[in-house]
Enzyme design. Structure first.
Site, PDB file in Angstrom:
ATOM      1  N   GLU A  15       5.548   9.882 -10.374  1.00  0.00           N
ATOM      2  CA  GLU A  15       4.751   8.599 -10.411  1.00  0.00           C
ATOM      3  C   GLU A  15       3.520   9.388 -11.111  1.00  0.00           C
ATOM      4  OE1 GLU A  15       5.759   5.286  -7.360  1.00  0.00           O
ATOM      5  OE2 GLU A  15       4.733   6.850  -6.392  1.00  0.00           O
ATOM      6  N   HIS A  55      -3.741  -2.380  -8.842  1.00  0.00           N
ATOM      7  CA  HIS A  55      -2.635  -1.827  -9.472  1.00  0.00           C
ATOM      8  C   HIS A  55      -2.502  -2.341 -10.953  1.00  0.00           C
ATOM      9  CE1 HIS A  55       1.559  -0.313 -10.170  1.00  0.00           C
ATOM     10  NE2 HIS A  55       1.441   0.034  -9.058  1.00  0.00           N
ATOM     11  N   ARG A 104      -4.228   5.204 -12.035  1.00  0.00           N
ATOM     12  CA  ARG A 104      -3.968   3.943 -11.915  1.00  0.00           C
ATOM     13  C   ARG A 104      -5.458   3.146 -12.384  1.00  0.00           C
ATOM     14  NH1 ARG A 104      -0.747   2.781  -6.321  1.00  0.00           N
ATOM     15  NH2 ARG A 104       1.156   3.424  -7.190  1.00  0.00           N
ATOM     16  N   HIS A 138      -4.674  -3.782  -4.746  1.00  0.00           N
ATOM     17  CA  HIS A 138      -3.384  -3.134  -4.199  1.00  0.00           C
ATOM     18  C   HIS A 138      -3.669  -2.619  -2.857  1.00  0.00           C
ATOM     19  CE1 HIS A 138       0.666  -1.694  -4.477  1.00  0.00           C
ATOM     20  NE2 HIS A 138       0.139  -0.496  -4.563  1.00  0.00           N
ATOM     21  N   ARG A 163      -6.643   6.640  -4.818  1.00  0.00           N
ATOM     22  CA  ARG A 163      -5.343   7.221  -4.130  1.00  0.00           C
ATOM     23  C   ARG A 163      -4.049   7.613  -5.167  1.00  0.00           C
ATOM     24  NH1 ARG A 163      -0.192   3.878  -2.210  1.00  0.00           N
ATOM     25  NH2 ARG A 163      -0.830   2.685  -3.519  1.00  0.00           N
TER      26      ARG A 163
HETATM   27  C1  LIG Z   1       3.914  -4.345  -3.083  1.00  0.00           C
HETATM   28  C2  LIG Z   1       3.289  -2.897  -2.508  1.00  0.00           C
HETATM   29  C3  LIG Z   1       4.077  -1.640  -2.615  1.00  0.00           C
HETATM   30  C4  LIG Z   1       3.691  -0.475  -2.459  1.00  0.00           C
HETATM   31  N1  LIG Z   1       4.479   0.561  -2.499  1.00  0.00           N
HETATM   32  C5  LIG Z   1       4.005   1.803  -2.221  1.00  0.00           C
HETATM   33  C6  LIG Z   1       4.750   3.141  -2.276  1.00  0.00           C
HETATM   34  O1  LIG Z   1       5.968   3.033  -2.909  1.00  0.00           O
HETATM   35  N2  LIG Z   1       4.306   4.086  -1.677  1.00  0.00           N
HETATM   36  C7  LIG Z   1       3.494   4.223  -1.123  1.00  0.00           C
HETATM   37  O2  LIG Z   1       3.009   5.202  -0.493  1.00  0.00           O
HETATM   38  N3  LIG Z   1       2.608   3.066  -0.612  1.00  0.00           N
HETATM   39  C8  LIG Z   1       3.047   1.993  -1.171  1.00  0.00           C
HETATM   40  N4  LIG Z   1       2.329   0.825  -0.962  1.00  0.00           N
HETATM   41  C9  LIG Z   1       1.041   0.954  -0.034  1.00  0.00           C
HETATM   42  C10 LIG Z   1       1.533   1.009   1.449  1.00  0.00           C
HETATM   43  O3  LIG Z   1       2.813   0.135   1.470  1.00  0.00           O
HETATM   44  C11 LIG Z   1       0.776   0.861   2.615  1.00  0.00           C
HETATM   45  O4  LIG Z   1      -0.454   1.307   2.279  1.00  0.00           O
HETATM   46  C12 LIG Z   1       1.230   1.108   3.766  1.00  0.00           C
HETATM   47  O5  LIG Z   1       2.682   0.773   3.919  1.00  0.00           O
HETATM   48  C13 LIG Z   1       0.261   0.681   5.012  1.00  0.00           C
HETATM   49  O6  LIG Z   1       1.107   0.854   6.213  1.00  0.00           O
HETATM   50  P1  LIG Z   1       0.262   0.546   7.497  1.00  0.00           P
HETATM   51  O7  LIG Z   1       1.229   0.793   8.723  1.00  0.00           O
HETATM   52  O8  LIG Z   1      -0.984   1.299   7.588  1.00  0.00           O
HETATM   53  O9  LIG Z   1      -0.003  -0.895   7.573  1.00  0.00           O
HETATM   54  P2  LIG Z   1       1.127  -2.225   7.172  1.00  0.00           P
HETATM   55  O10 LIG Z   1       2.454  -1.662   6.868  1.00  0.00           O
HETATM   56  O11 LIG Z   1       0.329  -3.079   6.369  1.00  0.00           O
HETATM   57  O12 LIG Z   1       1.225  -2.960   8.630  1.00  0.00           O
HETATM   58  C14 LIG Z   1       0.047  -3.482   9.454  1.00  0.00           C
HETATM   59  C15 LIG Z   1       0.604  -4.084  10.423  1.00  0.00           C
HETATM   60  O13 LIG Z   1      -0.688  -4.797  11.371  1.00  0.00           O
HETATM   61  C16 LIG Z   1      -0.471  -6.037  11.690  1.00  0.00           C
HETATM   62  N5  LIG Z   1      -1.854  -6.363  11.928  1.00  0.00           N
HETATM   63  C17 LIG Z   1      -2.961  -6.549  11.088  1.00  0.00           C
HETATM   64  N6  LIG Z   1      -3.761  -7.267  11.762  1.00  0.00           N
HETATM   65  C18 LIG Z   1      -3.414  -7.495  13.043  1.00  0.00           C
HETATM   66  C19 LIG Z   1      -4.246  -8.151  13.998  1.00  0.00           C
HETATM   67  N7  LIG Z   1      -5.362  -8.706  13.966  1.00  0.00           N
HETATM   68  N8  LIG Z   1      -3.526  -8.187  15.253  1.00  0.00           N
HETATM   69  C20 LIG Z   1      -2.159  -7.864  15.409  1.00  0.00           C
HETATM   70  N9  LIG Z   1      -1.431  -7.204  14.288  1.00  0.00           N
HETATM   71  C21 LIG Z   1      -2.185  -6.897  13.200  1.00  0.00           C
HETATM   72  C22 LIG Z   1       0.288  -6.583  10.345  1.00  0.00           C
HETATM   73  O14 LIG Z   1       0.992  -7.556  10.739  1.00  0.00           O
HETATM   74  C23 LIG Z   1       1.333  -5.400  10.125  1.00  0.00           C
HETATM   75  O15 LIG Z   1       2.335  -5.430  11.066  1.00  0.00           O
HETATM   76  C24 LIG Z   1       2.495  -0.508  -1.421  1.00  0.00           C
HETATM   77  C25 LIG Z   1       1.845  -1.799  -1.002  1.00  0.00           C
HETATM   78  C26 LIG Z   1       2.390  -2.820  -1.432  1.00  0.00           C
HETATM   79  C27 LIG Z   1       1.553  -4.028  -1.124  1.00  0.00           C
END
Ligand SMILES: Cc1cc2nc3c(=O)[nH]c(=O)nc-3n(C[C@H](O)[C@H](O)[C@H](O)COP(=O)(O)OP(=O)(O)OC[C@H]3O[C@@H](n4cnc5c(N)ncnc54)[C@H](O)[C@@H]3O)c2cc1C
Length: 514
Positions: free
Chosen positions: A107, A221, A267, A327, A362
């Protein structure tokens, strides 16, 4: 554990494996998260014949534009390979190479092919595998459709959270609480993020008294779908890594006008290059046809093909109309290398956190790596400590432990998101940001019943305020933060983090330039 993305799910599993009792609470279903939408993959130096953790650190720091925490980068680069191996052992169906090992793709701004992936739906593969393991774990009690509303703080220590489910408000008291609530994409009108990404966790941590850092750094993004009536669906960066090109309506690859690395520069550079054209009314396209035959393109990107087909586009034979979209949030709740915030008993893991890994920008696929590495480290820390108070005797509650009854929220969160996209998006200046901060003043708030929607609207407003204030303060351009009125990087003044504590900002300068 609040949140069920990669960070929350893996943290819950690791804690349960260490004999802790875990309550995992999430505002949607277990698989509602940004994680489930991730496409590209997880960055890890797995091919040690060509790559190394040191090269991964160097790329991360180069992207971060002077603000990375070198130790955080070293920790992630060193430990990400073990976490990817762990996911494969747990059953995540990573794409394999011909020799049977994990296939690795490249990437933008990575010096090597080091991104492990599961076709073009890596996040879904991770999310469903980890969710199944969590459901099967005797040590984890799952609470779906419950929204965290406010922290329970007692004697300067976080003792759990208040939640709302439909109309009922209830406390969950815990020895340790971890926020794994993801990012803030929905604070901007145009975003690749799913609906729940409203910054809730960052604000809950702030309310508990934790420090919040680097909020002005929002990654835009470059390549999100731009078709009228369609959401800004992400077209993964690997599409460019594998040969996709960015062109204007005449088929010219204009990204080389702005950077010799063309489509594969960082990016922020590609996003600004595309944004400039879109702003002046040009159409911009991502053309995947140089990757190979239509069959090869369909086989490599089946989910993107299906998603674009819903809007009448065939990605294997037609250029895809694109424009940038909000993003990823580099900023968040300040933590140490164990995921501890500045409030006792409160951890922040994943996108909600600011470990210092990403600095001002990032590197692609470093976010899932960060989620996994810090989930495991926080579990070690939580399980290894013995200073935890008894969960049942929460002690005398102070003001922040009182049961929340109603909530102050803006009447129209979508107007805030539109204003943020206009004034705090890819190009910012003092005039627009000052207007934005007055627009975000509190006289627009109204009292509402406690619901998930109301919590999210409040979060959009509060997150917008923090980002707008920090973006106005930082009078320079660095990484993802671009000020038209201060277009240069200014290390003399701004080799520094903007840190909020109880909504007051302070500027914390760094000692060395990286
Ligand atoms: C379309 C897209 C593509 C991506 N592709 C990549 C990739 O290829 N590689 C990479 O490294 N990163 C990628 N990213 C970024 C990456 O997906 C995220 O940074 C990462 O998944 C975040 O994980 P997390 O566990 O921190 O949060 P999340 O996966 O966002 O999970 C957050 C959780 O908290 C819950 N939540 C939020 N607020 C509350 C609340 N008040 N009470 C209870 N629950 C709550 C939500 O419902 C969710 O379940 C991408 C992001 C997107 C949007």
């Amino acid at each position: 554990v609040v949140g069920s993305g990669a960070a929350g799910l893996l943290l819950a599993l690791h804690c349960a494996d260490r004999g802790l009792h875990v309550a995992l609470a999430t505002k949607g279903t277990l698989q509602e998260s940004n994680t489930a939408w991730a496409q590209g993959g997880v960055a890890a130096a797995l091919n040690l014949e060509e790559d190394s953790p040191a090269a991964h650190v160097a790329d991360t720091i180069a992207a971060g534009a002077g603000l990375c925490d070198v130790e955080a980068a070293e920790v992630v680069a060193r430990e990400a390979p073990a976490r990817v191996d762990e996911l494969a052992r747990l059953g995540v169906a990573f794409t394999l190479s011909l020799d049977g090992g994990l296939a690795l793709t490249r990437e933008a701004a990575h010096s090597h092919a080091r991104v492990a992936f599961a076709s073009d739906h890596t996040g879904q593969a991770i999310s469903s595998t980890l969710a199944d393991k969590v459901r099967a774990s005797a040590g984890v009690t799952v609470h779906e459709r419950v929204t965290a509303v406010s922290p329970i703080v007692s004697g300067k220590r976080c003792r759990g959270m208040w939640f709302v489910r439909q109309d009922a408000v209830f406390p969950v008291v815990a020895g340790d609480t971890a926020l794994a609530t993801g990012g803030v994409g929905r604070v901007f009108a145009r975003t690749t993020n799913p609906p729940g990404a409203t910054g809730d966790g960052m604000l809950l941590a702030g309310e508990a008294g934790a420090e919040i850092s680097d909020v002005e750094f929002v990654q835009f993004h470059p390549t999100a779908l731009a078709v009228s009536g369609a959401p800004a669906l992400l077209i993964t960066e690997t599409a460019r890594g594998e040969g996709g090109i960015v062109v204007d309506a005449r088929g010219r690859r204009f990204c080389f006008d702005d950077d010799p690395r063309g489509e594969l520069s960082s990016r922020d550079v590609v996003a600004r290059s595309i944004f400039k054209r879109v702003q002046r009314g040009d159409e911009v396209f991502l053309d995947l046809r140089p990757i190979g035959s239509p069959d090869a393109i369909r086989a490599r990107f089946p989910h993107i093909e299906a998603a674009c087909a819903r809007f009448g586009l065939d990605i294997a034979t037609q250029p895809i109309p694109i424009a940038p979209a909000a993003h990823y949030h580099m900023g968040g709740v300040r933590t140490d290398l164990q995921g501890r915030t500045t409030v006792q008993g409160l951890y922040a893991i994943g996108e909600v956190a600011c470990t210092g890994l990403h600095g001002a920008n990032r590197l692609a696929s470093n976010s899932l790596a960060e989620c996994l590495v810090f989930a495991a480290r926080a579990a070690d820390d939580i399980a290894g400590r013995n200073d935890r108070p008894q969960t049942r005797s929460a002690g005398p509650p102070d003001a922040t432990a009182a049961e929340p009854e109603s909530i102050k929220r803006p009447a129209d969160a979508s107007a805030i998101a539109a204003a943020m996209w206009d004034a705090a998006g890819i190009e910012r200046d003092a005039k627009g940001l000052s207007r934005l901060t007055s627009f975000l003043s509190s006289d627009r708030l109204e009292s509402a019943r406690l619901t998930r929607n109301a919590v999210e609207a409040r979060s959009v407003w509060q997150t917008a305020r923090l980002i707008a204030r920090a973006a106005l303060l930082r009078e320079e351009s660095r990484g993802s933060h671009y000020r038209v009125d201060f277009p240069d990087r200014d290390d003399a003044q701004w080799l520094a983090h903007i840190v909020f504590e109880r909504e007051s900002p302070r500027i914390s300068r760094l000692r060395a330039v990286f």
